[in-house]
Design an enzyme around this catalytic site. Structure first.
Site, PDB file in Angstrom:
ATOM      1  N   THR A 121       0.852  -1.193   0.000  1.00 32.46           N
ATOM      2  CA  THR A 121       0.000   0.000   0.000  1.00 32.46           C
ATOM      3  C   THR A 121       0.886   1.241   0.000  1.00 32.46           C
ATOM      4  OG1 THR A 121      -1.666  -1.223   1.204  1.00 32.46           O
ATOM      5  CG2 THR A 121      -1.834   1.176   1.283  1.00 32.46           C
ATOM      6  N   LEU A 151      -6.608  -8.218   0.437  1.00 33.83           N
ATOM      7  CA  LEU A 151      -6.879  -9.342   1.342  1.00 33.83           C
ATOM      8  C   LEU A 151      -6.944  -8.886   2.795  1.00 33.83           C
ATOM      9  CD1 LEU A 151      -3.969 -10.100   2.849  1.00 33.83           C
ATOM     10  CD2 LEU A 151      -3.512 -11.171   0.658  1.00 33.83           C
ATOM     11  N   ARG A 152      -7.732  -9.640   3.565  1.00 34.01           N
ATOM     12  CA  ARG A 152      -7.820  -9.389   5.014  1.00 34.01           C
ATOM     13  C   ARG A 152      -7.036 -10.462   5.750  1.00 34.01           C
ATOM     14  NH1 ARG A 152     -13.917 -10.290   5.412  1.00 34.01           N
ATOM     15  NH2 ARG A 152     -13.169 -11.722   3.822  1.00 34.01           N
ATOM     16  N   ASN A 206      -9.862   1.391   2.131  1.00 31.45           N
ATOM     17  CA  ASN A 206      -9.600   1.170   3.556  1.00 31.45           C
ATOM     18  C   ASN A 206     -10.161   2.309   4.411  1.00 31.45           C
ATOM     19  OD1 ASN A 206      -8.413  -1.280   3.260  1.00 31.45           O
ATOM     20  ND2 ASN A 206      -6.368  -0.682   3.922  1.00 31.45           N
ATOM     21  N   LEU A 248     -20.270  -3.184   9.826  1.00 29.19           N
ATOM     22  CA  LEU A 248     -21.169  -2.385  10.655  1.00 29.19           C
ATOM     23  C   LEU A 248     -21.271  -3.001  12.053  1.00 29.19           C
ATOM     24  CD1 LEU A 248     -24.121  -1.416   8.239  1.00 29.19           C
ATOM     25  CD2 LEU A 248     -22.355   0.087   9.189  1.00 29.19           C
ATOM     26  N   CYS A 258      -3.298  -2.054   9.125  1.00 30.69           N
ATOM     27  CA  CYS A 258      -3.730  -1.350   7.905  1.00 30.69           C
ATOM     28  C   CYS A 258      -4.594  -0.123   8.162  1.00 30.69           C
ATOM     29  CB  CYS A 258      -4.464  -2.330   6.995  1.00 30.69           C
ATOM     30  SG  CYS A 258      -3.476  -3.770   6.606  1.00 30.69           S
TER      31      CYS A 258
HETATM   32  C1  UGA Z   1      -8.065  -4.509   6.013  1.00 31.18           C
HETATM   33  C2  UGA Z   1      -9.055  -4.509   4.832  1.00 31.18           C
HETATM   34  O1  UGA Z   1     -10.303  -5.085   5.247  1.00 31.18           O
HETATM   35  C3  UGA Z   1      -8.496  -5.318   3.659  1.00 31.18           C
HETATM   36  O2  UGA Z   1      -9.377  -5.252   2.537  1.00 31.18           O
HETATM   37  C4  UGA Z   1      -7.126  -4.733   3.253  1.00 31.18           C
HETATM   38  O3  UGA Z   1      -6.529  -5.462   2.193  1.00 31.18           O
HETATM   39  C5  UGA Z   1      -6.192  -4.780   4.474  1.00 31.18           C
HETATM   40  O4  UGA Z   1      -6.790  -4.013   5.549  1.00 31.18           O
HETATM   41  C6  UGA Z   1      -4.880  -4.177   4.061  1.00 31.18           C
HETATM   42  O5  UGA Z   1      -4.870  -2.994   3.716  1.00 31.18           O
HETATM   43  O6  UGA Z   1      -3.889  -4.903   3.953  1.00 31.18           O
HETATM   44  P1  UGA Z   1      -7.406  -6.257   7.959  1.00 31.18           P
HETATM   45  O7  UGA Z   1      -6.588  -5.148   8.530  1.00 31.18           O
HETATM   46  O8  UGA Z   1      -6.805  -7.614   7.814  1.00 31.18           O
HETATM   47  O9  UGA Z   1      -7.942  -5.860   6.475  1.00 31.18           O
HETATM   48  O10 UGA Z   1      -8.682  -6.428   8.894  1.00 31.18           O
HETATM   49  P2  UGA Z   1     -10.238  -6.082   8.831  1.00 31.18           P
HETATM   50  O11 UGA Z   1     -11.002  -7.348   8.777  1.00 31.18           O
HETATM   51  O12 UGA Z   1     -10.541  -5.067   7.822  1.00 31.18           O
HETATM   52  O13 UGA Z   1     -10.448  -5.445  10.301  1.00 31.18           O
HETATM   53  C7  UGA Z   1      -9.794  -4.228  10.680  1.00 31.18           C
HETATM   54  C8  UGA Z   1     -10.225  -3.805  12.065  1.00 31.18           C
HETATM   55  O14 UGA Z   1     -11.580  -3.366  12.075  1.00 31.18           O
HETATM   56  C9  UGA Z   1     -10.154  -4.906  13.122  1.00 31.18           C
HETATM   57  O15 UGA Z   1      -9.653  -4.379  14.322  1.00 31.18           O
HETATM   58  C10 UGA Z   1     -11.596  -5.342  13.300  1.00 31.18           C
HETATM   59  O16 UGA Z   1     -11.856  -5.877  14.576  1.00 31.18           O
HETATM   60  C11 UGA Z   1     -12.308  -4.013  13.115  1.00 31.18           C
HETATM   61  N1  UGA Z   1     -13.718  -4.141  12.673  1.00 31.18           N
HETATM   62  C12 UGA Z   1     -14.026  -4.706  11.485  1.00 31.18           C
HETATM   63  C13 UGA Z   1     -14.741  -3.614  13.479  1.00 31.18           C
HETATM   64  O17 UGA Z   1     -14.477  -3.077  14.572  1.00 31.18           O
HETATM   65  N2  UGA Z   1     -16.030  -3.702  13.045  1.00 31.18           N
HETATM   66  C14 UGA Z   1     -16.366  -4.264  11.851  1.00 31.18           C
HETATM   67  O18 UGA Z   1     -17.568  -4.301  11.506  1.00 31.18           O
HETATM   68  C15 UGA Z   1     -15.330  -4.785  11.045  1.00 31.18           C
END
Ligand code: UGA
Length: 430
Positions: A121, A151-152, A206, A248, A258
């Site tokens: 990124t 990807l997550r 993001n 949500l 990220c």
């Molecule tokens: C995120 C993006 O979702 C990916 O698409 C992206 O490729 C990645 O960053 C990156 O830039 O490499 P990631 O950091 O693995 O992925 O995790 P997420 O699943 O997005 O969660 C991020 C944070 O948000 C976590 O702390 C999670 O607990 C929190 N979250 C997520 C919430 O508090 N509420 C939600 O509804 C969803």
């Protein structure tokens, strides 16, 4: 296709294994020999579901190799993917030193024309700067392509195989078509665009997802004040296809390597262009406050002093299905609870070794099962959304001496818990 992937972090290692699994000849490069030895011997430097098996399968069928030597790695490759880290710099903007180090090494070792593609990124404008930098160091022809990764962690292999879209940005249409060949078999749109648009799609995506989380976290506060239930509000909102149900879930705030970094970097990039990005400013403030909003629920019952209290803590990773604790809000909350005097009985299915490195051993016991945290604890705090935490027996909950549960991820069923005579506090639910 012959591919070289530079960097064996989440994006690089998962990317190498998945590209190899799609039938390509892949060489993964990392300058850390220990990491390469570890991967080749079958133990992964990160926990990611299915990764170990996918790497082993593709090493044994000959599609996947690893090396410490960048010049060996790139020599036969048609496409080079740069997947090194872009950590947060001191002022919050992305630190591009690893990108430029790798770019220099590629320039000095490249003997035949290549497609050089950045997957890390990087802020808008970086691909073009890297292109000029490489051009200044070599006379070998090459194309620059931006292919951001979406990807997550925790579901990265599935995400790569079932991506919603692939973004390929370049000035060189032939290079775009060549890189597209890699992704054509996936049943999803390919966005072909210029370098800058590709870079910005990643940051905008993001930042938008982080905005969605901060938005629902603020709605959750209004729910607490008004008696509404945020899970019902989110469900009702999400059924509108223009909004969608994902991201949500109200929580203690977003973390990870990220969102915090990318939201701040886009904010900084905007400032560099002379634009103040009001929404992102608020998203960051809301996210910073969200853990305090949760901690205030504990403080309302116990005050600021937790001396003598033993707290059962479930979850330390920044989210479920990962051992990653970078920018984990769970870790920040545990640090504060310790500072308030509490003793922590903690469990996380994967993140305990990493957590121990930052939280130490003082005032914290790392337990082997989620059940053990309940022994001798006064109350429960849930900090990470692991699925297995949804399933806690009444017998264990009833062991809590103070009969208080603070659920920072809205995982449990509040009415069932209250029927046990236990007080239940969550985010935005009655
Ligand atoms: C995120 C993006 O979702 C990916 O698409 C992206 O490729 C990645 O960053 C990156 O830039 O490499 P990631 O950091 O693995 O992925 O995790 P997420 O699943 O997005 O969660 C991020 C944070 O948000 C976590 O702390 C999670 O607990 C929190 N979250 C997520 C919430 O508090 N509420 C939600 O509804 C969803």
């Amino acid at each position: 296709m012959k591919i070289c992937v530079i960097g064996t972090g989440y994006v690089g290692l998962v990317g190498s294994a998945v590209f190899a699994d799609w039938g390509n000849q892949v060489i993964g490069v990392d300058n850390n020999p220990d990491k390469i030895r570890m991967i080749e011997s079958g133990s992964m430097p990160i926990f990611e579901p299915g990764l170990k098996e996918l790497v082993a399968k593709n090493i044994s069928n000959g599609n996947l190799k690893f090396t410490n030597s960048l010049s060996d790695g790139i020599s036969d490759a048609e496409i080079i993917f740069i997947c090194v880290g872009t950590p947060m710099g001191e002022d919050g903007s992305a630190d591009l030193k690893y990108i430029f180090q790798v770019a220099e090494e590629i320039a000095l070792n490249m003997k035949t024309p290549k497609i050089i593609s950045i997957k890390s990124t990087v802020p808008v404008g970086t691909n073009r700067k890297v292109r000029e930098f490489i051009k200044s160091k070599t006379s070998v022809d090459f194309s620059s392509v931006s292919v951001p990764e979406f990807l997550r962690e925790g579901s990265s292999i599935e995400d790569m195989n079932n991506t919603d879209r692939t973004v390929i940005g370049s000035d060189d249409t032939a290079a775009i078509e060549k890189v597209s060949e890699l992704f054509n078999h996936l049943n999803s749109p390919i966005v072909k665009c210029d370098l800058e648009s590709a870079e910005l799609i990643k940051y905008a995506s993001n930042s938008f997802l982080a905005t969605k989380i901060s938005f629902i976290n603020e709605i959750a506060q209004i729910c607490d004040m008004s008696g509404a239930d945020v899970t019902k509000v989110a469900y009702g909102m999400g059924l509108d296809s223009r909004i969608g149900p994902k991201f949500l879930n109200a929580s203690i705030g977003y973390g990870g390597s990220c969102f915090p970094k990318d939201v701040l970097a886009l904010y900084k990039t905007s400032e560099d262009f002379g634009y103040h990005f009001n929404i992102l400013d608020s998203v960051m403030k809301t996210n910073k406050n969200q853990k305090n909003y949760f901690l205030d629920k504990i403080k309302k019952i116990y005050g600021d002093n937790l001396n003598g209290k033993k707290i059962a803590v479930l979850g330390l990773a920044f989210k479920n299905d990962t051992d990653d604790i970078r920018e984990s809000v769970a870790i920040e909350v545990v640090k504060i609870l310790k500072e308030m005097g509490a003793l922590i009985n903690a469990f996380d299915p994967e993140a305990m070794p990493n957590s121990e490195k930052v939280l130490g051993n003082e005032k914290i016991n790392y337990l082997n099962t989620k059940e053990e945290v309940f022994n001798d604890s006064d109350f429960l705090v849930i900090l990470t959304e692991w699925k297995e935490f949804k399933d806690i027996s009444s017998e264990n909950l009833l062991k809590l001496k103070d009969k208080n549960v603070f659920d920072g991820r809205n995982l449990l069923n509040g009415s069932e818990i209250r029927q046990l005579g236990i007080n239940y506090y969550s985010i935005g639910r009655k």
